[in-house]
Design a protein around this motif. Structure first.
Motif, PDB file in Angstrom:
ATOM      1  N   VAL A 293      32.664  16.900 -25.238  1.00 29.24           N
ATOM      2  CA  VAL A 293      32.816  18.313 -24.904  1.00 29.24           C
ATOM      3  C   VAL A 293      31.452  18.960 -25.025  1.00 29.24           C
ATOM      4  O   VAL A 293      30.688  18.631 -25.941  1.00 29.24           O
ATOM      5  CB  VAL A 293      33.787  19.008 -25.879  1.00 29.24           C
ATOM      6  CG1 VAL A 293      33.962  20.469 -25.506  1.00 29.24           C
ATOM      7  CG2 VAL A 293      35.119  18.297 -25.874  1.00 29.24           C
ATOM      8  N   ALA A 294      31.185  19.854 -24.099  1.00 31.53           N
ATOM      9  CA  ALA A 294      29.847  20.436 -24.101  1.00 31.53           C
ATOM     10  C   ALA A 294      29.611  21.309 -25.319  1.00 31.53           C
ATOM     11  O   ALA A 294      28.488  21.454 -25.756  1.00 31.53           O
ATOM     12  CB  ALA A 294      29.616  21.245 -22.836  1.00 31.53           C
ATOM     13  N   CYS A 295      30.620  21.899 -25.864  1.00 31.72           N
ATOM     14  CA  CYS A 295      30.416  22.603 -27.121  1.00 31.72           C
ATOM     15  C   CYS A 295      31.761  22.954 -27.710  1.00 31.72           C
ATOM     16  O   CYS A 295      32.598  23.542 -27.037  1.00 31.72           O
ATOM     17  CB  CYS A 295      29.577  23.869 -26.921  1.00 31.72           C
ATOM     18  SG  CYS A 295      29.293  24.750 -28.471  1.00 31.72           S
TER      19      CYS A 295
ATOM     20  N   GLY B 223      32.015  24.866 -30.349  1.00 33.01           N
ATOM     21  CA  GLY B 223      31.911  26.170 -31.006  1.00 33.01           C
ATOM     22  C   GLY B 223      31.862  26.091 -32.515  1.00 33.01           C
ATOM     23  O   GLY B 223      32.085  27.080 -33.198  1.00 33.01           O
TER      24      GLY B 223
ATOM     25  N   ALA C 277      38.175  19.987 -16.262  1.00 30.92           N
ATOM     26  CA  ALA C 277      38.008  18.816 -17.126  1.00 30.92           C
ATOM     27  C   ALA C 277      39.226  18.522 -17.975  1.00 30.92           C
ATOM     28  O   ALA C 277      39.416  17.395 -18.419  1.00 30.92           O
ATOM     29  CB  ALA C 277      36.797  19.019 -18.026  1.00 30.92           C
ATOM     30  N   GLN C 278      40.059  19.536 -18.232  1.00 34.86           N
ATOM     31  CA  GLN C 278      41.181  19.320 -19.150  1.00 34.86           C
ATOM     32  C   GLN C 278      42.360  18.589 -18.549  1.00 34.86           C
ATOM     33  O   GLN C 278      43.251  18.187 -19.283  1.00 34.86           O
ATOM     34  CB  GLN C 278      41.664  20.668 -19.664  1.00 34.86           C
ATOM     35  CG  GLN C 278      40.693  21.260 -20.633  1.00 34.86           C
ATOM     36  CD  GLN C 278      41.414  22.027 -21.704  1.00 34.86           C
ATOM     37  OE1 GLN C 278      42.455  22.626 -21.447  1.00 34.86           O
ATOM     38  NE2 GLN C 278      40.891  22.002 -22.902  1.00 34.86           N
TER      39      GLN C 278
ATOM     40  N   HIS D 141      23.341  17.930 -30.461  1.00 28.59           N
ATOM     41  CA  HIS D 141      22.347  17.028 -29.894  1.00 28.59           C
ATOM     42  C   HIS D 141      21.112  16.986 -30.767  1.00 28.59           C
ATOM     43  O   HIS D 141      20.576  15.933 -31.091  1.00 28.59           O
ATOM     44  CB  HIS D 141      21.994  17.514 -28.489  1.00 28.59           C
ATOM     45  CG  HIS D 141      20.977  16.688 -27.793  1.00 28.59           C
ATOM     46  ND1 HIS D 141      21.273  15.512 -27.131  1.00 28.59           N
ATOM     47  CD2 HIS D 141      19.642  16.842 -27.652  1.00 28.59           C
ATOM     48  CE1 HIS D 141      20.175  15.004 -26.619  1.00 28.59           C
ATOM     49  NE2 HIS D 141      19.164  15.794 -26.908  1.00 28.59           N
TER      50      HIS D 141
ATOM     51  N   ARG E 255      28.850  17.313 -27.492  1.00 23.34           N
ATOM     52  CA  ARG E 255      27.511  17.023 -26.977  1.00 23.34           C
ATOM     53  C   ARG E 255      26.740  18.323 -26.716  1.00 23.34           C
ATOM     54  O   ARG E 255      25.913  18.403 -25.831  1.00 23.34           O
ATOM     55  CB  ARG E 255      27.586  16.145 -25.726  1.00 23.34           C
ATOM     56  CG  ARG E 255      28.389  16.737 -24.607  1.00 23.34           C
ATOM     57  CD  ARG E 255      28.404  15.832 -23.377  1.00 23.34           C
ATOM     58  NE  ARG E 255      29.421  16.226 -22.420  1.00 23.34           N
ATOM     59  CZ  ARG E 255      29.308  17.215 -21.549  1.00 23.34           C
ATOM     60  NH1 ARG E 255      28.214  17.921 -21.510  1.00 23.34           N
ATOM     61  NH2 ARG E 255      30.298  17.517 -20.722  1.00 23.34           N
ATOM     62  N   GLY E 256      27.037  19.356 -27.506  1.00 17.90           N
ATOM     63  CA  GLY E 256      26.323  20.619 -27.358  1.00 17.90           C
ATOM     64  C   GLY E 256      24.910  20.522 -27.900  1.00 17.90           C
ATOM     65  O   GLY E 256      24.526  19.531 -28.512  1.00 17.90           O
ATOM     66  N   THR E 257      24.152  21.610 -27.679  1.00 24.09           N
ATOM     67  CA  THR E 257      22.740  21.586 -28.065  1.00 24.09           C
ATOM     68  C   THR E 257      22.548  21.361 -29.548  1.00 24.09           C
ATOM     69  O   THR E 257      21.726  20.535 -29.956  1.00 24.09           O
ATOM     70  CB  THR E 257      22.073  22.933 -27.722  1.00 24.09           C
ATOM     71  OG1 THR E 257      22.606  23.416 -26.510  1.00 24.09           O
ATOM     72  CG2 THR E 257      20.573  22.782 -27.600  1.00 24.09           C
TER      73      THR E 257
END
Lengths: 1042, 168
Positions: free
Chosen positions: B127-129, B131, B73-74, B94, B89-91
């Motif tokens: 980004v999915a997370c 951190g 993805a990068q 969300h 867009r992590g849990t």
């Protein structure tokens, strides 16, 4: 410092570092990792300049550290040696901290942690509940040392484990020690670390590799990031020990590129270790050599899977491959490789130093040691916590985690990220370990815990996780690439209200197939969130599929606005509130009455679930939706301007009978009458309204208001016959024979639940609902002076306040459990206390003592909270020797009530359910007798007024279809009749600040209140109502297409 | 990065800039990804000409390089904006309203996830997370974090980075 070429060198180094520490120097430890996102850099700069300005450099050390764990309170600092913890700092606070706390040892209260449970401030780190509940083993250096200083790591005992392993243990002994400790992989799979090392150790070959999987990709997990940023040497030391154990001389840390600070600190650590000879040839003078490289990921979650990770290090696409062969046999470039997670390696040094028995003394039988959990989502103390395995979910969430914001009920905690499952409230007692989590359909995973409350939709969450795994799927194998997509499509349909009846079965079947057939862990675990939410929240899926309803109010296609969505009657709350904001009061009331005819009543006594879901409540306080309804109804009532009835269909000939003029019966009659049917309600009491009229006192709900709303119902072709009792004056069979085409039974629940203690039948003992009924009907109940009420619901509170108004000198409520558990509305409890009623908690009655047949005393026991029962509440248990007595002349038990089915015998075809309720079909409300339907408290047991009215509506729809010969089950999903179209009205400029707060309900003065039964709440003025209505965020206008 | 935003398309690619990278990694095994990361660091994306040069130097078929670039993805094959906006867009984000934040960002910049504004000022990624779950919902602009966001705060944050090209 030159290279350390022996353990002795290392020890000497450590000693000289320790001796160089000035014990009188104050140390300010500032988190510069996570807190940087919250301005920590400015805080540090402020400290530097202030300390310099005051010439205190030699007296004050400003240390930049890693994560302190308490991220919710960022930015944080800790001060040694006083042990003070300051939180939520701004740079402006710094000069004061230096002058007051550092120079004068004075604590600045406002910067200390406020404990929400006690409302007290806690200045000492170790006394803060968040920290008290933890054992910081892996995290011991985080927040304490500067991660860019190998000196500080060594001074704190760093690399001593490596020295011990290299010089006092042989590789086999190292492997044994790790095995005995019981350490299991912390990346998620939980495989025995010692065993994994032994496989790589015994593999053939001279070239072996050690890899650290630092590709922490689970959304919601950030513990590896904290360890890498805050204590990178601990990971490296663990890797070195592992390399020694298995015989590897080269290794990689594969860290995701989204962690730039972690990469930076790792590179610094590698350089510093190399300079000291702790990396490179002949480490600490032994034969062991090791080279370490840092590799950055490039944004692929699947590269957290070990074979994909190795492919990525090799410069290829990160697709997994089948195993066997396992990495221990053939891994990186085909050589034996040991891959472990960051936290796993970070655990190793202390195991070697303190020994396996020490490590194994913590945790459970199958899961030893401690684990770091990242707390995120709907939880007060977001951050990182380290607790021993076996700690219960409840302890982590409530004790350490501080519970849910706004005291909302806990719904579920997602554990294990997208590979894991949701653990619902009923498993709060679960001790956390690998086995127990699997047994409830979740996994430990990386330790991410995302907490969810009632505003989270579990179907939406399942879909969310699937869209993540779908996106990250490498695409190599069909079950994952196509399977996740298909599952996602089904879930998307469901969230849009296009679910089909067999969807759940299909999801379960596909899920199992994908688990069995996928090539790697990503695919194999991708169905877990779906399967676990189906397992624990099936009713939510059913609501989406069968009722086209999203109970949490999240799925946009199904939710008009959270308030309307939650209302059991689906009253268009946002609609009538926006009409009030525009001054269109008649329209507002008409809109309400499309769904529900008793606006004045509900505007006073509804328990307003809408307000608990109001989005404004996330900002400050919810809109006063309920009281706004009262305003529009009262306005019409005062002007005596009841509008003419509106009929939805032509007047018909068919007659329908309703038994019971309570909320359920009135609602059913109204909806049937509007559709043109001839409706007769048979009511056993001399007045209409049911519990509304006889169960709620006038000071909360005046009789005139009930009568007005009943009058509105009667306009719609509804006749009410009073003093007609089922079983005595008429029968159901009789009604049907006389030409009623259908009957709706809405008898309610008016039978008292007995105490079952001796003396219950004495004089002066009056059950709560009987007491209230008599007073409401103007009958005699005596004027007790010393009154005790037993119970915690609204009936108990109402009875107590009534007794006060009848002249009692002393009124006490005795409740079995605690205040938090009282079922009565909080506002009612508060009003009772304001009126001088004393509420005694954790008290249970044991015996009623009588004299001449009249109640004289009540013997009681004090209780304490014991273990949790199935409802998730702690069971009260008696405290030995705590007996006491209460003198009373009137005792009012109000511990519960239930329906009376004596007029509905089973011989006639009626079936009883649990709690003495009448059985009726969940969807149609049909009983087993053809043409006879039932709803309200009679069927549900005691419930909310608005719920009973929803039942009345459901019964009316069923009867309407029944009489038209239509199917009763199909298309029962709620369809709104019309929506009102009003643009958002902004608040006036001069009003904004003060108007932002919720309007307070004007009330009668406290002394005035208890003199008679006059209504306590006075209602909003027009100005107050309009201002309150304009606080509405208009969620109905916020909806966007997906 | 050489963005001034005056001309839409990037100028001719100066391949000399990547020679030092190719030299440094030399014959190192598995160096493709770090090389690509550094090359992207120079241009802000991976121009085709650069990939051809990398293919020559590392003796790796261009097709394989293309396979790697499109997998992760990068890596970007088209020019990126001066500023990268990453919405998590992590849990945890969300659950705390991340979707509304993303919607406002998309509206403000008038682009979708993965796209770049016409004036090459901003690129948007999800980004999915990130951190930083304790700050949910979070967004990053370049290396700065903005947490505990409510949608209303977004436009002013973007303005700080010179947003003004698209509808505000």
């Amino acid at each position: 410092m030159g290279k350390l070429s022996s353990p002795a060198d290392l020890e000497q180094c450590r000693d000289s570092l320790l001796r160089a520490i000035d014990p009188d120097r104050t140390r300010v430890r500032i988190c510069m990792t996570g807190c940087r996102a919250y301005g920590a850099e400015e805080i540090r700069d402020a400290f530097s300049s202030e300390v310099a300005r005051r010439g205190l450099e030699s007296k004050v050390e400003i240390r930049e550290t890693g994560c302190h764990g308490f991220c919710a309170r960022a930015p944080v600092i800790a001060i040694d040696p006083s042990g003070i913890f300051y939180q939520q700092l701004t740079p402006a606070d710094v000069p004061e901290i230096v002058s007051e706390t550092i120079e004068r040892q004075k604590i600045i209260e406002r910067l200390t942690y406020p404990d929400p449970l006690t409302d007290k401030r806690i200045a000492q780190t170790k006394k803060i509940p968040f920290y008290e509940g933890q054992i910081q083993n892996v995290l011991k250096n985080c927040g304490t040392i500067d991660p860019r200083s190998i000196d500080q790591y060594i001074a704190n005992g760093g690399y001593a484990a490596l020295a011990k392993a290299l010089h006092s243990m042989n590789p086999d002994e190292v492997v044994e020690e790790v095995k005995k400790s019981g350490l299991r992989g912390r990346g998620g799979a939980g495989f025995s670390t010692g065993m994994k090392w032994s496989f790589a150790r015994s593999a053939l070959g001279d070239t072996k590799y050690i890899i650290c999987n630092a590709d922490e990709g689970d959304p919601g997990a950030f513990m590896d990031r904290a360890v890498l940023e805050g204590d990178p040497h601990s990971v490296m030391e663990g890797m070195l020990i592992a390399a020694y154990a298995i015989g590897a001389s080269a290794g990689y840390v594969y860290v995701r590129a989204e962690y730039p600070i972690a990469v930076e600190h790792l590179l610094i650590a590698v350089e510093q270790a190399t300079n000291l000879g702790l990396l490179g040839p002949n480490i600490l003078g032994s034969d062991f050599s090791f080279d370490l490289k840092i590799k950055e990921g490039a944004g692929a979650f699947v590269c957290g899977e070990e074979t994909a990770l190795m492919a990525s290090i090799e410069g290829r696409r990160g697709t997994p491959r089948p195993r066997p062969p396992f990495p221990a046999q053939a891994g990186l470039w085909g050589k034996p490789t040991n891959i472990n997670n960051v936290e796993t390696y970070a655990n190793v040094p202390s195991i070697i130093l303190k020994g396996a028995p020490w490590y194994a003394s913590m945790g459970t039988e199958s899961s030893k040691g401690t684990k770091i959990f990242s707390l995120a989502g709907k939880i007060n103390n977001t951050g990182l916590v380290e607790v021993p395995m076996g700690t219960t979910v409840r302890e982590v969430i409530y004790k350490v985690g501080g519970g849910i914001p706004n005291n909302r009920p806990f719904k579920a905690v997602q554990m294990g990220g997208p590979s894991g499952g949701c653990v619902p409230a009923k498993h709060l007692e679960l001790p956390i370990d690998y086995g127990s989590l699997e047994s409830v359909g979740a996994i430990m995973g990386s330790g991410g815990m995302v907490v969810m409350d009632t505003k989270t939709c579990m179907v939406d969450i399942a879909r969310f996780f699937l869209s993540f795994t779908q996106d990250e799927s490498c695409g190599k194998c069909v079950p994952c690439r196509i399977g996740t997509k298909r599952m996602w499509e089904i879930l998307t349909r469901i969230t849009k209200g296009e679910g089909r009846e067999d969807d759940i079965e299909l999801l379960q079947e596909m899920g199992q197939m994908i688990k069995d057939a996928s090539l790697c862990g990503l695919g194999q675990t991708s169905p877990n969130p779906v399967l676990s939410t189906i397992r624990h929240f099936r009713n939510e899926y059913d609501a989406h599929i069968l009722d086209k309803h999203c109970p949490a109010g999240v799925c946009e296609a199904l939710t008009y606005a959270p308030c309307e969505n939650t209302c059991p009657c689906r009253v268009d709350a946002v609609g009538y509130v926006s009409a009030i904001a525009a001054g269109r009061y008649e329209e507002a009331l008409a809109l309400t009455r499309l769904n529900m005819p008793l606006a004045g009543v509900l505007g006073r006594v509804c328990n307003h679930p809408c307000e608990s879901m109001c989005k404004r409540g996330d900002v400050d306080e919810p809109i006063a939706i309920c009281s706004l309804k009262r305003f529009i109804s009262d306005r019409e009532m005062k002007r005596n301007k009841m509008p003419p009835p509106v009929f939805l269909e032509k007047i018909k000939q068919e007659r329908v009978a309703v038994v019971g003029a309570g909320p359920a019966g009135l609602s059913a009659a109204y909806h049937l009458g509007r559709r043109g049917y001839q409706v007769t309600i048979y009511e056993s009491l001399p007045v209409a309204g049911g519990m509304l009229r006889v169960g709620i006192p006038d000071f909360r709900l005046p009789a005139a208001v009930v009568e007005y709303d009943v009058g509105f119902v009667k306009q719609h072709n509804v006749e009410i016959q009073l003093n007609k009792t089922l079983g005595k004056d008429f029968t159901v069979e009789g009604l049907l024979k006389q030409g009623c085409k259908a009957v709706f039974l809405a008898l309610g629940a008016h039978a008292n639940q007995k105490l079952n203690i001796p003396g219950e039948d004495a004089e002066g003992v009056i059950p709560g609902i009987v007491y209230l009924r008599k007073v409401n009907l103007g009958e005699q109940v005596g004027r007790g002076q010393k009154v005790a009420v037993l119970g915690g619901g609204n009936v108990a509170i109402d009875a107590a306040r009534t007794a006060l108004r009848l002249g009692a000198k002393k009124v006490t409520i005795l409740y079995r459990r605690t205040k938090d558990e009282m079922p009565a509305l909080p506002e009612e409890i508060e009003e009772a206390e304001d009126e001088g009623i004393h509420i005694d908690y954790l008290v249970a009655p044991t015996r009623i003592v009588t004299q001449d047949g009249h109640v004289k005393r009540l013997e009681c026991m004090r209780m304490e909270l014991g273990d949790y029962d199935e409802s998730g509440r702690r069971r009260p248990v008696p405290i030995k020797g705590s007996e006491f007595v209460v003198d009373v002349d009137t005792l009012i038990p109000a511990i519960g009530y239930m329906p009376d089915l004596s007029s509905l015998p089973s011989n006639d075809g009626f079936a009883a359910g649990s709690g003495n309720t009448l059985q009726a079909d969940r969807v149609t409300l049909a009983t087993r007798v053809p043409g006879v339907f039932a709803g309200g408290d009679l069927v549900t047991g005691p419930s909310m007024v608005v719920e009973a009215m929803a039942q009345g509506y459901r019964g009316a729809v069923s009867i309407d279809r029944y009489l038209k010969g239509k199917d009763l089950y199909k298309d029962r999903a709620y369809q709104p009749v019309l929506r009102i179209d009003i643009p958002k009205i902004e608040m006036e400029g001069e009003l904004t600040a003060a108007a932002a707060l919720r309007a307070r309900m004007p009330q009668l003065g406290k002394k005035r209140r208890v003199r008679d039964f006059g209504e306590v709440n006075k209602g909003f003025t027009e100005k107050e109502a309009m201002r309150e209505a304009r606080r509405c965020l208009r969620c109905d206008l916020e909806r966007k297409g997906e | 990065m050489n963005r001034k935003g005056e001309e839409r398309m990037p100028e001719t690619i100066d391949l000399a800039r990547i020679e030092p990278i190719l030299q440094r990694f030399g014959k190192e095994r598995g160096a493709l990804i770090p090389v690509l990361q550094e090359v992207q660091g120079i241009y802000g994306y991976l121009p085709k000409e650069a990939l051809v040069r990398v293919s020559e130097a590392m003796k790796t078929p261009l097709s394989r390089i293309y396979g790697v670039v499109t997998f992760y993805a990068q890596f970007y094959l088209t020019p990126r904006g001066r500023h990268t906006v990453r919405v998590c867009r992590g849990t945890a984000c969300h659950v705390r309203g991340g979707r509304s934040v993303l919607n406002v960002v998309k509206d403000s910049l008038d682009i979708e996830d993965g796209e770049t504004t016409k004036d090459l000022q901003f690129s948007l990624e999800t980004v999915a997370c990130l951190g930083t779950c304790f700050l949910a919902p979070v967004m990053m602009v370049d290396r700065s974090y903005y947490g505990k966001l409510i949608p209303e705060r977004v436009p002013s944050i973007l303005e700080k980075f010179g947003q003004g090209g698209s509808r505000g």
